[in-house]
Design a protein around this motif. Structure first.
Motif, PDB file in Angstrom:
ATOM      1  N   TYR A  60      51.519  22.864  38.721  1.00  0.00           N
ATOM      2  CA  TYR A  60      50.831  23.986  38.075  1.00  0.00           C
ATOM      3  C   TYR A  60      49.712  23.500  37.170  1.00  0.00           C
ATOM      4  CZ  TYR A  60      54.825  26.622  39.781  1.00  0.00           C
ATOM      5  OH  TYR A  60      55.786  27.174  40.572  1.00  0.00           O
ATOM      6  N   ASP A  77      54.947  38.874  38.585  1.00  0.00           N
ATOM      7  CA  ASP A  77      54.668  37.593  37.930  1.00  0.00           C
ATOM      8  C   ASP A  77      53.190  37.583  37.570  1.00  0.00           C
ATOM      9  OD1 ASP A  77      57.255  37.065  38.723  1.00  0.00           O
ATOM     10  OD2 ASP A  77      56.697  35.647  40.283  1.00  0.00           O
ATOM     11  N   CYS A 115      50.040  35.661  34.813  1.00  0.00           N
ATOM     12  CA  CYS A 115      49.609  34.713  33.789  1.00  0.00           C
ATOM     13  C   CYS A 115      48.424  35.307  33.039  1.00  0.00           C
ATOM     14  CB  CYS A 115      49.161  33.392  34.424  1.00  0.00           C
ATOM     15  SG  CYS A 115      50.452  32.545  35.333  1.00  0.00           S
ATOM     16  N   LEU A 169      45.863  28.617  29.541  1.00  0.00           N
ATOM     17  CA  LEU A 169      47.019  29.474  29.772  1.00  0.00           C
ATOM     18  C   LEU A 169      47.644  29.883  28.440  1.00  0.00           C
ATOM     19  CD1 LEU A 169      48.793  30.708  31.990  1.00  0.00           C
ATOM     20  CD2 LEU A 169      50.163  28.622  31.923  1.00  0.00           C
ATOM     21  N   SER A 184      49.928  33.101  28.176  1.00  0.00           N
ATOM     22  CA  SER A 184      51.217  33.776  28.359  1.00  0.00           C
ATOM     23  C   SER A 184      51.563  33.839  29.849  1.00  0.00           C
ATOM     24  CB  SER A 184      51.173  35.201  27.803  1.00  0.00           C
ATOM     25  OG  SER A 184      50.958  35.190  26.418  1.00  0.00           O
ATOM     26  N   VAL A 185      52.879  33.766  30.120  1.00  0.00           N
ATOM     27  CA  VAL A 185      53.368  33.849  31.496  1.00  0.00           C
ATOM     28  C   VAL A 185      54.592  34.762  31.526  1.00  0.00           C
ATOM     29  CG1 VAL A 185      54.424  32.580  33.415  1.00  0.00           C
ATOM     30  CG2 VAL A 185      52.594  31.523  32.083  1.00  0.00           C
ATOM     31  N   GLN A 243      59.464  36.860  29.877  1.00  0.00           N
ATOM     32  CA  GLN A 243      58.335  36.096  29.366  1.00  0.00           C
ATOM     33  C   GLN A 243      58.752  34.638  29.227  1.00  0.00           C
ATOM     34  OE1 GLN A 243      56.537  37.522  25.733  1.00  0.00           O
ATOM     35  NE2 GLN A 243      54.659  36.418  26.183  1.00  0.00           N
TER      36      GLN A 243
END
Length: 98
Positions: free
Chosen positions: A16, A63, A65, A73, A75-76, A82
């Motif tokens: 990622y 899902d 991001c 990045l 927040s996911v 979360q």
């Protein structure tokens, strides 16, 4: 943050991070985000046969991001939970609380 080893952050996180670095680089070179993001979202999901993944659409997993203006990045959300908030990791793995 420098990656010291794959064991330190896990193989998925390394993938990622590399993907995000590529996205940032290409957008930084002037490519439109709407052309670049499918390279790491819908195209991958389609190629791997992951139905319900890769885009925001009715019937798909939610899902998502969130990035800041520098494509960092922030927040996911995945599987209804979360995992990252304002850059702070809340969960590791799929369901483990920190």
């Amino acid at each position: 943050m420098k990656i010291k080893s794959l064991k330190a952050i896990g193989k998925n996180q390394a993938f990622y991070r590399a993907s995000l670095d590529i996205v940032r680089e290409l957008i930084g070179r002037g490519h439109a985000p709407e052309k670049i993001l499918p390279l790491v979202t819908s195209n991958v999901a389609d190629a791997l046969g992951l139905g319900g993944k890769g885009k925001i659409s009715a019937g798909f997993d939610a899902d998502i991001c969130f990035f800041d203006t520098d494509w960092k990045l922030r927040s996911v959300f995945a599987r209804g939970k979360q995992h990252l908030s304002e850059g702070k990791l809340l969960k590791k793995g799929t369901f483990e609380e920190l």
